[in-house]
Design a protein around this motif. Sequence first.
Motif, PDB file in Angstrom:
ATOM      1  N   SER A  38       0.821  -1.209   0.000  1.00  0.00           N
ATOM      2  CA  SER A  38       0.000   0.000   0.000  1.00  0.00           C
ATOM      3  C   SER A  38       0.857   1.261   0.000  1.00  0.00           C
ATOM      4  O   SER A  38       0.538   2.226  -0.671  1.00  0.00           O
ATOM      5  N   ALA A  68       4.334  -0.947   3.996  1.00  0.00           N
ATOM      6  CA  ALA A  68       3.012  -1.358   4.497  1.00  0.00           C
ATOM      7  C   ALA A  68       2.407  -2.334   3.489  1.00  0.00           C
ATOM      8  O   ALA A  68       2.175  -1.987   2.324  1.00  0.00           O
ATOM      9  N   LYS A  70      -0.422  -5.072   1.952  1.00  0.00           N
ATOM     10  CA  LYS A  70      -1.876  -5.249   1.879  1.00  0.00           C
ATOM     11  C   LYS A  70      -2.286  -6.652   2.310  1.00  0.00           C
ATOM     12  O   LYS A  70      -3.436  -6.897   2.626  1.00  0.00           O
ATOM     13  N   LYS A  71      -1.328  -7.585   2.269  1.00  0.00           N
ATOM     14  CA  LYS A  71      -1.635  -8.964   2.675  1.00  0.00           C
ATOM     15  C   LYS A  71      -0.392  -9.615   3.259  1.00  0.00           C
ATOM     16  O   LYS A  71       0.735  -9.240   2.904  1.00  0.00           O
ATOM     17  N   LYS A  72      -0.626 -10.573   4.124  1.00  0.00           N
ATOM     18  CA  LYS A  72       0.500 -11.235   4.804  1.00  0.00           C
ATOM     19  C   LYS A  72       1.219 -12.211   3.873  1.00  0.00           C
ATOM     20  O   LYS A  72       2.433 -12.372   3.948  1.00  0.00           O
ATOM     21  N   GLU A  95       5.471  -4.579   7.087  1.00  0.00           N
ATOM     22  CA  GLU A  95       4.481  -4.454   8.162  1.00  0.00           C
ATOM     23  C   GLU A  95       3.104  -4.867   7.671  1.00  0.00           C
ATOM     24  O   GLU A  95       2.649  -4.440   6.599  1.00  0.00           O
ATOM     25  N   TYR A  96       2.459  -5.720   8.467  1.00  0.00           N
ATOM     26  CA  TYR A  96       1.077  -6.100   8.159  1.00  0.00           C
ATOM     27  C   TYR A  96       0.315  -6.141   9.477  1.00  0.00           C
ATOM     28  O   TYR A  96       0.624  -6.963  10.348  1.00  0.00           O
ATOM     29  N   GLY A  97      -0.652  -5.240   9.647  1.00  0.00           N
ATOM     30  CA  GLY A  97      -1.399  -5.175  10.908  1.00  0.00           C
ATOM     31  C   GLY A  97      -0.464  -4.876  12.067  1.00  0.00           C
ATOM     32  O   GLY A  97       0.330  -3.943  12.013  1.00  0.00           O
ATOM     33  N   GLU A  98      -0.524  -5.713  13.076  1.00  0.00           N
ATOM     34  CA  GLU A  98       0.314  -5.523  14.265  1.00  0.00           C
ATOM     35  C   GLU A  98       1.622  -6.305  14.185  1.00  0.00           C
ATOM     36  O   GLU A  98       2.380  -6.349  15.138  1.00  0.00           O
ATOM     37  N   GLN A  99       1.858  -6.934  13.042  1.00  0.00           N
ATOM     38  CA  GLN A  99       3.065  -7.747  12.893  1.00  0.00           C
ATOM     39  C   GLN A  99       4.023  -7.154  11.861  1.00  0.00           C
ATOM     40  O   GLN A  99       3.613  -6.376  10.988  1.00  0.00           O
ATOM     41  N   TRP A 114       7.922 -13.437  11.367  1.00  0.00           N
ATOM     42  CA  TRP A 114       6.978 -12.400  11.796  1.00  0.00           C
ATOM     43  C   TRP A 114       7.073 -12.229  13.309  1.00  0.00           C
ATOM     44  O   TRP A 114       7.203 -13.210  14.028  1.00  0.00           O
ATOM     45  N   LYS A 117       5.195  -5.905  15.876  1.00  0.00           N
ATOM     46  CA  LYS A 117       5.999  -4.921  15.142  1.00  0.00           C
ATOM     47  C   LYS A 117       6.927  -4.054  15.988  1.00  0.00           C
ATOM     48  O   LYS A 117       7.945  -3.593  15.491  1.00  0.00           O
TER      49      LYS A 117
END
Length: 201
Positions: A38, A68, A70-72, A95-99, A114, A117
Amino acid sequence: MLGLPKATELHKQLPKKAIYAKFQMNMAAKEKIDSDISRITIVNEISPAKVHIAEGKQVKTFFVALVALKKKDFDERTIVTISKLIPQNMLLVLEYGEQAKLAVYHTKLMQTQWQVKDSFTLLLKGLTLDAVWENIVVQVGNFELKSGTSLDEQIAVDDRRKKLGKEINRLDKLARKEKQPKKKFELAQQINKLKGELGIL
């Protein structure tokens, strides 16, 4: 970020459109990056002026970029493409979400596991930026650099070791299932040969 000195902090967005324009990427390549990423932000600059570590022969400065996702389950080739497009030594924080995970491209893409973060810290070890960068590659790649071995040589040895390990496991499974004594013996010989090669590395 990463426990790096405050003096190194930046906040410089790298617009994806600028990357596409600069490298004249085709629609398929753009879509690949767009589906995984993203935004990309340069968050740290490690240079002699900012960390009081002498520049190296190869590495004069390097950057930390926050990517950042968009998918793990991103396509690793997208990260390789980004690493190759930006003509700088670059440590990526994916980075994805909190990870998050750290990634670096040096002859190949290397990544950490992972983690939450904010749990990553990066040690700047070395008297020159060449040594600091080498240590970062070793930290991310999770291997040991043997004395008298160059970084590229060590990565190649590490790769060979992993491939041999996988091949030994594969042949071992075949040997367990094999009913014919002759074939079983041949497989055992192949396994021993590979184990011998692994012992030399």
